[in-house]
Design an enzyme around this catalytic site. Sequence first.
Site, short mmCIF file in Angstrom:
data_model
loop_
_atom_site.label_atom_id
_atom_site.label_comp_id
_atom_site.label_asym_id
_atom_site.label_seq_id
_atom_site.Cartn_x
_atom_site.Cartn_y
_atom_site.Cartn_z
CG ASN A 147 -31.87 31.10 46.91
OD1 ASN A 147 -31.05 31.73 46.26
ND2 ASN A 147 -32.10 31.35 48.17
CD GLU A 243 -28.27 36.63 52.38
OE1 GLU A 243 -27.97 35.65 53.09
OE2 GLU A 243 -29.19 36.65 51.57
CB CYS A 277 -31.06 33.39 52.47
SG CYS A 277 -31.59 34.84 51.58
#
Length: 469
Positions: A147, A243, A277
Amino acid sequence: METYDALLDSITPASGPTRTIKDPATGETVGQAPAHSVADLEAAISAAAAAQPAWAALSHEARTEMLLKAAEAIDRSAEELAILLSREQGKPLNGPNARFEVGACSAWLRAAATTVLEPETVADDGETFAQVHYRPIGVVGAIGPWNWPMMITIWQIAPALRMGNAVVVKPSEYTPLSVLALVHVLNQELPDGLLTAVCGDGEVGSRMVEHEAIGKIMFTGSTATGKAIIKSSADSIKRLTLELGGNDAGIVLPDADPKAIAEGLFWGAFINTGQTCAALKRLYVHEDIYDEVCEALTAVAEAMPMGVGLDEANVLGPLQNKAQFDIVARLVDAAKESGARVLIGGNPDADQVGYFYPTTLIADVDNKNPLVAEEQFGPALPIIRYSTVDEAIAMANDLEVGLGASVWSSDVDAARKVASRIEAGTVWINKHGAVDPRVPFGGIKQSGYGLEFGVEGLKGVAVPQVING
Ligand code: NDP
């Protein structure tokens, strides 16, 4: 500085197996990525292990100087890197997208290079003198997503290099070219072998996690892969920073000004076309201002052009891959089938080229609906009505993830009180997802563990050693 074609040439393998990378907006071929094997991974780890002691032996000042030169190298090639990133990932050049991401790479690298981590004196009473020192780990493995492929890679490698480690990077199979190009540019200033990208499949990634010569894995990606990494790193007792994304809630308190917050809400949710995220993925709005917030947000959404990234007019792009497009489509369909109200979007063109899903706002949706309960990771935002702040907090905390959250209000003190009751690693006030290289960032619950950025981020890529006496 290299031209775009020269940059692409320099990362295109002269021999060996390759994979064709396509532009998610147009279907055109962007380039050929090497399909590295476990043997390539072994070679990269050996080179890293050989280069690391000399790098660790340099003074902090010497490493800082070289990393600052590497940041200048990014700046020199910024436009070429941004074009490649835009073509491979899909995000537009313009807006908070490809140019912004490349700019963030040099900014984060400079920040990591110049952040000071001194030994900490923890006892000094005349009898005991004890200090905590932070030593290099050795070789760090960095596994990244598709991303924000360049920026997240820098988040992983910049502090690791700063602390005297070597790094082997494993990019997502969807966006290897962006990471290869970034590493190529950084390597114009770094010693040979210290930093290598290995573009393999899941097998290469899992071998990296098991490898005895790697002391730490920095991972950003899905919770499912994070759990697999915890298991496969067990035998080597590897250090991990995980993460794992989230499903961030935003709570709009009844005293907020809908028009004033609408643009902040929009970009909090739709930055990188929602593929972020720590983006706002569920919006809870008090019933007193629910309709006004829906209206103001719809007006902002209508004004934001989506399309091919190289067209400067666009600020939103396609989903990066078909799998992600299908997730977004499934979740929006689930909300529509439940009777939720579509304010805008929700109707992708079946005949289109590229994975474009229109900007979608869904009102009057139940908190248990899959569009709310699952991470959509795309340009679709459910807006849930609430009556009491306690109810909104309970809904925000109802999931197993806890990366970011936000509270929106004209009264910052009241917002901070609400923030303290939300289960998330970061709670922003009147903004969402505003990361800062000085401010620690990380998740709680199933969003992972370990902090990135700032002094805490440097500690995360070092081993503490106590000298007592
Ligand atoms: P994954 O978690 O599958 O992939 C992330 C990285 O991990 C990739 O480089 C991948 O390599 C690698 N990997 C996969 N399996 C292993 C393994 N067993 N051991 C070590 N490394 C491994 O994410 P996806 O790309 O599949 O995206 C799926 C979902 O994850 C999205 O829908 C989204 O919800 C979430 N996501 C979250 C992100 C975040 O920023 N936190 C970013 C991207 C996605 P390879 O590409 O070769 O499979």
